[in-house]
Enzyme design. Sequence first.
Site, mmCIF file in Angstrom:
data_model
loop_
_atom_site.group_PDB
_atom_site.id
_atom_site.type_symbol
_atom_site.label_atom_id
_atom_site.label_comp_id
_atom_site.label_asym_id
_atom_site.label_seq_id
_atom_site.Cartn_x
_atom_site.Cartn_y
_atom_site.Cartn_z
ATOM 1 N N CYS A 9 0.860 -1.260 0.173
ATOM 2 C CA CYS A 9 0.012 -0.092 -0.133
ATOM 3 C C CYS A 9 0.696 1.226 0.026
ATOM 4 C CB CYS A 9 -0.967 -0.075 1.072
ATOM 5 S SG CYS A 9 -0.388 0.175 2.777
ATOM 6 N N ASN A 12 2.359 1.528 4.237
ATOM 7 C CA ASN A 12 2.825 0.082 5.118
ATOM 8 C C ASN A 12 2.458 0.267 6.552
ATOM 9 O OD1 ASN A 12 5.519 -2.173 5.638
ATOM 10 N ND2 ASN A 12 3.726 -2.633 4.947
ATOM 11 N N CYS A 14 -1.430 0.544 7.173
ATOM 12 C CA CYS A 14 -2.634 0.399 7.230
ATOM 13 C C CYS A 14 -3.090 -0.879 6.705
ATOM 14 C CB CYS A 14 -3.504 1.567 6.766
ATOM 15 S SG CYS A 14 -3.283 3.221 7.669
ATOM 16 N N ARG A 15 -3.457 -0.647 5.287
ATOM 17 C CA ARG A 15 -3.766 -1.744 4.508
ATOM 18 C C ARG A 15 -2.973 -2.675 4.085
ATOM 19 N NH1 ARG A 15 -5.671 2.090 -0.473
ATOM 20 N NH2 ARG A 15 -3.614 3.170 0.607
ATOM 21 N N SER A 16 -1.716 -2.700 3.984
ATOM 22 C CA SER A 16 -0.811 -3.999 3.547
ATOM 23 C C SER A 16 -0.446 -4.615 4.670
ATOM 24 C CB SER A 16 0.345 -3.276 2.537
ATOM 25 O OG SER A 16 1.050 -2.488 3.437
ATOM 26 N N ASP A 127 -8.485 3.535 1.501
ATOM 27 C CA ASP A 127 -7.488 4.000 2.338
ATOM 28 C C ASP A 127 -8.032 4.581 3.556
ATOM 29 O OD1 ASP A 127 -5.281 5.003 3.976
ATOM 30 O OD2 ASP A 127 -4.328 6.291 2.313
#
Length: 163
Positions: A9, A12, A14-16, A127
């Site tokens: 993401c 690195n 939150c999402r990933s 996001d």
Amino acid sequence: MTYRVCFVCTGNICRSPMAESVFRARVAETGLEDLVEVDSAGTGGWHQGDGADPRTVSVLDDHGYDSAHTARQFQASWFARLDLVIALDAGHLKALRRLAPTEEDARKVRLLRSYDPAAGDDLDVPDPYYGGLDGFEECLEMVEAASTGLLAAVRHEAEGRAA
């Protein structure tokens, strides 16, 4: 031979890392941890060395996932050792494909939600960084939904190598 997957993401945090944690749990649940290696990174290095966003940690912990994480920036040289690079949105997909040293490396980059048949045409994981906890919960739901299809694809590839 180990099959290596990296989730990417922006920062690195939150999402990933969420996708990494969920997918690592799915890999372990199916007994593939000896065949599949899972990690994550960001397209940028702003948060390099930081832990995951506290909201990411909270959501992962609340749902029984491991939340240990240290942010890092994706490097073009990693393509040589990776089998699959999973982008969390179209912007990451484009950035990673531009970063890829070869056409073969560019073909390793896929969108996470492309593995979720229910996703339709909306393949971005939004996001959640600038919103509230609800966005992180929504992110987790999307990651979990896509993980089933991704696991099937990775399992097929990893077991094919091991045979």
